[in-house]
Design an enzyme around this catalytic site. Structure first.
Site, PDB file in Angstrom:
ATOM      1  N   LYS A  70     -20.655  -1.518  -6.324  1.00 44.43           N
ATOM      2  CA  LYS A  70     -19.397  -2.265  -6.472  1.00 44.43           C
ATOM      3  C   LYS A  70     -18.173  -1.363  -6.570  1.00 44.43           C
ATOM      4  O   LYS A  70     -17.091  -1.704  -6.104  1.00 44.43           O
ATOM      5  CB  LYS A  70     -19.472  -3.153  -7.723  1.00 44.43           C
ATOM      6  CG  LYS A  70     -20.452  -4.307  -7.612  1.00 44.43           C
ATOM      7  CD  LYS A  70     -19.931  -5.394  -6.694  1.00 44.43           C
ATOM      8  CE  LYS A  70     -20.846  -6.606  -6.666  1.00 44.43           C
ATOM      9  NZ  LYS A  70     -20.442  -7.567  -5.622  1.00 44.43           N
ATOM     10  N   SER A 108     -29.039  -0.961  -4.458  1.00 44.28           N
ATOM     11  CA  SER A 108     -27.617  -1.243  -4.707  1.00 44.28           C
ATOM     12  C   SER A 108     -27.182  -1.123  -6.156  1.00 44.28           C
ATOM     13  O   SER A 108     -26.009  -0.891  -6.429  1.00 44.28           O
ATOM     14  CB  SER A 108     -27.281  -2.632  -4.175  1.00 44.28           C
ATOM     15  OG  SER A 108     -28.168  -3.579  -4.726  1.00 44.28           O
ATOM     16  N   GLU A 116     -12.857 -11.686 -10.139  1.00 47.96           N
ATOM     17  CA  GLU A 116     -13.851 -12.655 -10.594  1.00 47.96           C
ATOM     18  C   GLU A 116     -15.150 -11.890 -10.794  1.00 47.96           C
ATOM     19  O   GLU A 116     -15.356 -10.845 -10.178  1.00 47.96           O
ATOM     20  CB  GLU A 116     -14.041 -13.758  -9.553  1.00 47.96           C
ATOM     21  CG  GLU A 116     -15.011 -13.445  -8.393  1.00 47.96           C
ATOM     22  CD  GLU A 116     -14.547 -12.325  -7.474  1.00 47.96           C
ATOM     23  OE1 GLU A 116     -13.336 -12.059  -7.433  1.00 47.96           O
ATOM     24  OE2 GLU A 116     -15.405 -11.710  -6.802  1.00 47.96           O
TER      25      GLU A 116
END
Lengths: 410, 273
Positions: free
Chosen positions: A103, A392, A125
């Site tokens: 991220k 990830s 968000e």
């Protein structure tokens, strides 16, 4: 390492998108209220101008190298390969990034963009809290005010990440509307943006939303695939035969896949959250079992009922618990360039334990879906072939969930 | 030239009488469908020229908390787009004068299919459609289908809309042009009256359509202030807030008139201009 996005397209002739109006074939677009149109148009223009600006991309590279810790390793999972029995499995270690997931590649890029645009306030968000933490982290790093919208249900489920965001100085806003989960947090962030559009930058966490978000988030995540390509050539002298990544909104998957789209011999598998099984309807797999529709600024595959209401989703992993998916994935599905499949909660949980015990790597529950599918895929392939899984995120955030599901209390 | 649409006829009639358009908004199925029908009839009694009927949608990202809760009440009762169209047909049995505009988000219409939606809406007696999350650039096909069914397509202009874009929107728009009075969501407070006046004056240079104002009008005072600079006003949250006090089940309730009083008061206020 990274180049301007214009050059990224060289690899992907035939799959270059979006077009000038923000469409990937029939998907994408700009479906937001009129108040926000000027803001997304400004963002698209600023971003377009940046493609030729070396300063910006050098600063981004510098942050990735010295702050995030890139390049992330490509790691040969020897014992996982042995147990699966077939293709050699490599892990692209995005779990080793600062904040523990892919991220941050995106939040750094967008926060630099926000600064460039003179915005002093950022909003985001979050579902599981990973994107919220990554946003709060870069906000602290760059001295920006940060507000994170999070569904009231998710706040209950993800208490450690909520506290982490607060420690980083972010204001976490509990969203009480609708199903009180990620989709409602996104609605609330859009409302905030419409209200504070003059000084606010909205950092969307995935490759969805109105144009140019699906494009710019992808470009910031493409570092994953570019590194993987180079590392594959260095480590085994050829490109991988298959790439596997989990798909919620789809940012880690597109980041790995996109630089390989033009390499026709590389097969790609996006693994959605099958929840309790596609046949039960309790899942979060719009590409596998949804229909095209419009939500949160773009046309894409959605989980929607026959009357057009967005359905509640189910997944053991909060990060995949979203009823839509990035429009580029919708397009790649229709073009049949990427295979979209699903792994159930149970399959993901089994893979979570396998990777932990066999490699000493605790994967995020989201990532565990990709591991589950890749192990099956490896069995169907030869020992001379290779698979790269996008690892990830790391699973530290999930250990309470796993313990609870297995009847333990920490 | 096609026959003048019901909305255009109402608007030119009001302009001739030197009156302003009064347009209440309520959500179909809030708190239930029979009560919505009763409320619509009462709104006409209290002076509504056109009614904007909200199509319930699970993710109303442009709406503030009051309308969100109205939508949730309607969805809890299972109200669908088909129910909303059936409600219009039922209303039309007793009223062919009042304009009806459906306001909502794209996905339910997308899932029904544009052609099906346009045909069903025309058959039910809908006069106009406003899709909040569908800007004109992406709406060509729906717009064409609606036009073919003699239904007006209404667009929003916001305080953030550039002059150039406002021109394009005004050209595409039919029925009336809806000016969003504030940066924010429905039901927030209007703060900048002066710039609204200026913007509306500049929009009059772009179009002959009536320009109406909505998003922050709460009472007769703000109704009067906004009507004095425009051709009409839309009142949504202030009405839905009153509807929230009704509980469903008995549509002929005695509190229906007082529930709609905010509209009657606005009528008197703007008629005194």
């Amino acid at each position: 390492m990274s180049e301007a996005p214009a050059e990224i397209e060289i690899d992907s002739v035939g799959f270059s998108g979006p077009d000038a109006s923000g469409h990937f074939g029939p998907y994408g677009g700009v479906f937001v209220g009129e108040t926000l149109i000027a803001a997304v148009e400004e963002l698209a223009l600023v971003y377009q101008d940046l493609s030729g600006e070396q300063d910006f991309w050098s600063e981004y590279d510098n942050e990735l190298r010295h702050y995030v810790g890139r390049p992330s390793p490509l790691y040969f999972a020897e014992r996982l390969t042995e147990v699966s029995g077939g293709a050699r499995i490599y892990l692209k270690r995005e779990d080793l990034n600062h904040t523990g997931a892919h991220k941050v590649n995106n939040t750094i890029g967008q926060a630099l963009l926000a600064k460039r645009m003179g915005k002093s306030r950022i909003i985001a968000e979050t579902g599981a809290g990973q994107h919220g933490v990554a946003s709060a982290t870069v906000a602290a790093r760059l001295g920006l005010e940060c507000h994170v919208y999070m569904g009231a249900e998710d706040i209950k489920r993800q208490a450690p990440n909520v506290y982490r965001m607060k420690l980083l100085g972010a204001n976490v806003v509990s969203v009480e509307s609708g199903s009180r989960t990620l989709k409602d947090a996104m609605n609330e962030a859009l409302r905030d943006w419409a209200t504070n559009v003059d000084n606010t930058y909205y950092i969307i966490g995935t490759v969805a939303g109105p144009h140019p978000y699906p494009q710019l988030v992808r470009d910031f995540q493409c570092i994953i695939g570019r590194e993987t390509k180079q590392q594959s050539l260095e480590m085994f002298g050829k490109l991988p035969d298959a790439l596997v990544a989990c798909v919620g909104g789809g940012s880690n998957a597109i980041g790995l896949f996109h630089p390989f789209l033009g390499d026709k011999r590389v097969a790609m598998f996006g693994v959605e959250a099958g929840g309790k099984g596609l046949e039960t309807g309790e899942h979060a797999a719009p590409l596998s079992a949804g229909t095209p529709g419009v939500l949160h600024g773009n046309r894409t595959y959605l989980m929607t009922d026959p009357g057009g209401q967005i359905q509640e989703t189910h997944s053991v992993s909060a990060g995949l618990d979203y009823p839509g998916v990035g429009p580029e994935h919708a397009w790649l599905k229709d073009l049949k360039r990427v295979n979209y499949v699903a792994a159930t909660d149970t399959e993901a949980m089994n893979a979570f334990h396998k990777l932990t015990r066999l490699e000493g790597i605790i994967p995020a529950l989201e990532t565990s879906h990709a591991v589950a599918y890749a192990m099956d895929l490896a069995r169907s392939m030869g020992a001379d072939q290779t698979i790269v899984i996008n690892l990830s995120g790391r699973g530290d955030k999930d250990i309470e969930t796993v313990a609870r599901l297995e009847g333990m209390k920490l | 030239m096609p026959a003048m649409s019901r909305i255009s006829a109402i608007a030119s009639d009001r302009i001739q009488q030197e009156k302003k358009l009064l347009i209440p908004y309520l959500v179909a199925g809030d708190p239930d469908l029979p009560t919505t029908l009763t409320l619509m009839k009462e709104l006409v009694q209290q002076g509504a020229d056109i009614i904007e009927l909200g199509i319930p949608f699970s993710d109303p990202a442009s709406d503030g908390p009051v309308i969100q809760r109205g939508v949730e009440r309607a969805l809890n009762g299972g109200t669908t787009l088909r129910d909303t169209l059936a409600l219009v047909a039922q209303f039309r049995e007793g009223d062919t004068e009042t304009g009806i505009v459906l306001m909502g988000y794209l996905n339910p219409i997308e899932i029904m299919g544009y052609e099906n939606f346009a045909g069903s809406a025309a058959a039910a007696g809908v006069d106009g459609v406003l899709v909040v999350d569908m800007p004109p650039t992406d709406s060509m096909e729906l717009h064409r289908r609606l036009a073919a069914a003699d239904i007006d397509t209404i667009y929003l202009v916001a305080p953030t809309t550039s002059a150039e874009r406002a021109k394009d929107i005004a050209e595409a728009c039919t029925g009336y042009l809806y000016y969003v009075s504030l940066k924010g969501v429905t039901g927030a407070a209007i703060t900048d009256h002066e710039s609204i006046k200026e913007t509306i004056e500049s929009m009059r240079q772009l179009t002959d359509l009536p320009v109406v104002v909505g998003f922050g009008i709460k009472d007769s005072k703000s109704a009067k202030a906004m009507a004095s600079v425009s051709d009409g006003i839309i009142i949504g949250s202030a009405l839905v807030e009153q509807i929230a006090k009704l509980s469903g089940g008995a549509p002929e309730k005695p509190e229906i008139p007082s529930c709609c009083a905010v509209i009657g008061e606005a009528r008197s206020a703007i008629d005194s201009l």
